[in-house]
Scaffold this motif. Sequence first.
Motif, mmCIF file in Angstrom:
data_model
loop_
_atom_site.group_PDB
_atom_site.id
_atom_site.type_symbol
_atom_site.label_atom_id
_atom_site.label_comp_id
_atom_site.label_asym_id
_atom_site.label_seq_id
_atom_site.Cartn_x
_atom_site.Cartn_y
_atom_site.Cartn_z
ATOM 1 N N ASN A 255 0.833 -1.196 0.000
ATOM 2 C CA ASN A 255 0.000 0.000 0.000
ATOM 3 C C ASN A 255 0.873 1.252 0.000
ATOM 4 O O ASN A 255 1.841 1.347 0.751
ATOM 5 N N LEU B 176 -1.734 7.137 -0.637
ATOM 6 C CA LEU B 176 -3.152 6.803 -0.519
ATOM 7 C C LEU B 176 -3.612 6.942 0.925
ATOM 8 O O LEU B 176 -4.751 7.387 1.182
ATOM 9 N N ASN C 35 -6.680 9.372 2.099
ATOM 10 C CA ASN C 35 -7.810 8.863 2.886
ATOM 11 C C ASN C 35 -7.958 9.636 4.190
ATOM 12 O O ASN C 35 -9.085 9.911 4.639
ATOM 13 N N ARG D 181 -8.766 10.374 -5.346
ATOM 14 C CA ARG D 181 -8.425 9.025 -4.904
ATOM 15 C C ARG D 181 -8.631 8.019 -6.031
ATOM 16 O O ARG D 181 -7.818 7.107 -6.218
ATOM 17 N N ASN E 153 -5.452 5.802 -7.631
ATOM 18 C CA ASN E 153 -5.375 4.340 -7.746
ATOM 19 C C ASN E 153 -4.960 3.918 -9.154
ATOM 20 O O ASN E 153 -4.093 3.050 -9.332
ATOM 21 N N ASP E 154 -5.578 4.530 -10.154
ATOM 22 C CA ASP E 154 -5.210 4.207 -11.540
ATOM 23 C C ASP E 154 -3.794 4.674 -11.843
ATOM 24 O O ASP E 154 -3.047 3.997 -12.566
ATOM 25 N N LYS F 29 -1.247 2.167 -10.547
ATOM 26 C CA LYS F 29 -1.162 0.981 -11.399
ATOM 27 C C LYS F 29 -0.330 1.267 -12.652
ATOM 28 O O LYS F 29 0.501 0.457 -13.060
#
Length: 452
Positions: A264, A268, A272, A355, A359-360, A363
């Motif tokens: 993780n 992020l 959050n 957010r 995430n994308d 990746k």
Amino acid sequence: MKKSLFTFLFFLLAFPVVWAQEVAQLTLNESILYAIENNYITKNARLETLISKATVKETTALGLPQINGSFNLDYNPMIPVVFLPNEPPFGDPSIPSDVIPARFGVSYSSGLGVTVTQMIFDGSFFIGLRAAKTLTQLTDFDLVKAENDVVENVKKAYFGVLVNQERIRLAESNLSRIDSLLKETRALNEAGFAERIDVSRIQVQRNNAYSQVERSRTAWEISKELLKIQMGMPLTVDILITETLRELNPREELIQLLAAEGENRVELDQLNTQIELQHYDLKYNTSQYMPTIDFNGNIRRSGAGNEINTVFDSNNWFGSSLLGVSMNIPIFDGLSKSARIQKNRYTISQLENQRFYLNDSFKNEIFSAKASLKNDLNILDVQLENLELAQEVYDIARIKYQEGVGSNLEVVDADGALTEAEINYLAALYDGLISKVNLEKALGLLKADLEN
């Protein structure tokens, strides 16, 4: 005694550099640990965590009793006048005016009191307390992010020093080859077996090789200064690195890194936590519609006198006290709370969109970093093979020249190709190292690598 003093002075004069400059021998892990403790970014991040903890204590204090003391000593040079109607039954017929001036008060007065206020109910207080604790979590994540950034920068700077050290070694080796060839060619020229142009051609090559050595040494010094800045180390300290590139980058480790799924990302966690803080801010603004209830109490002793020496006479001092509960009920504020609540909701939507993008983005970052590392490893293999072939071509050209079946120009060309192959190999090696660090960052393994 004189002999011992002479010995001491001898070493002092023979080794002035040792006394003038401290030398630090460092490994990569030692450099990272030093940087985390001394880099100004991590220092400020740690201070920020302490600030957030102090904020929690400050917020908690608002819910505790608030006690204040007071003392006053007043002097009235002119006692205020109060006007009374000059009418029966208190009127004075001897005064022609329809009012009677009267002075109420004394020249000196004093008082001593204590006031106590205790919050009974305030919805925003409890929300603010939870938000302050969440802010502490955010600063903890910020500290981890700062440490990760420092690890990344130190690794890249450390690898830069190692690559420049290798560049110096290869440049000096190339200079040694050229010097040896130049010496042989001069001997052949003096014996009449080589032309003067052959000597000049190699002398040009030798001058270029010498320039490359000097440039490599300058780049090495600059890279060391950059590493010290990233580490937060004083620039007066010299750095000595004993590790090699081969020790730090075993092939098996790179293959495992390419197969890793990652952990993780702290970015992020930061986002959050920011969303959570915005939710608390929304609750805080909503709670402003609720009434607040406070307990108030005070006790006071007051005294007065027409002379300063009679003010503190116990006969002139009297006590008073008050206990009460107050309620503040918001009725209308021009819709300012409603506007703040709308802003909170829009901000939360923005952070949630961020957010989703993050995430994308992570990746894609992992995919790009793995592709770059694979490509750099392939290029490194090609450049290594090219370096070995260039060395073989140079050795053959040198042997042919020594045996009289090859030309001087062929040796010079082979040496130039070997030098170019060395430069390309070092460039591919450095690119591979940077790609490795970028992949570790994309996988969230920079901090994990430090802990291991």
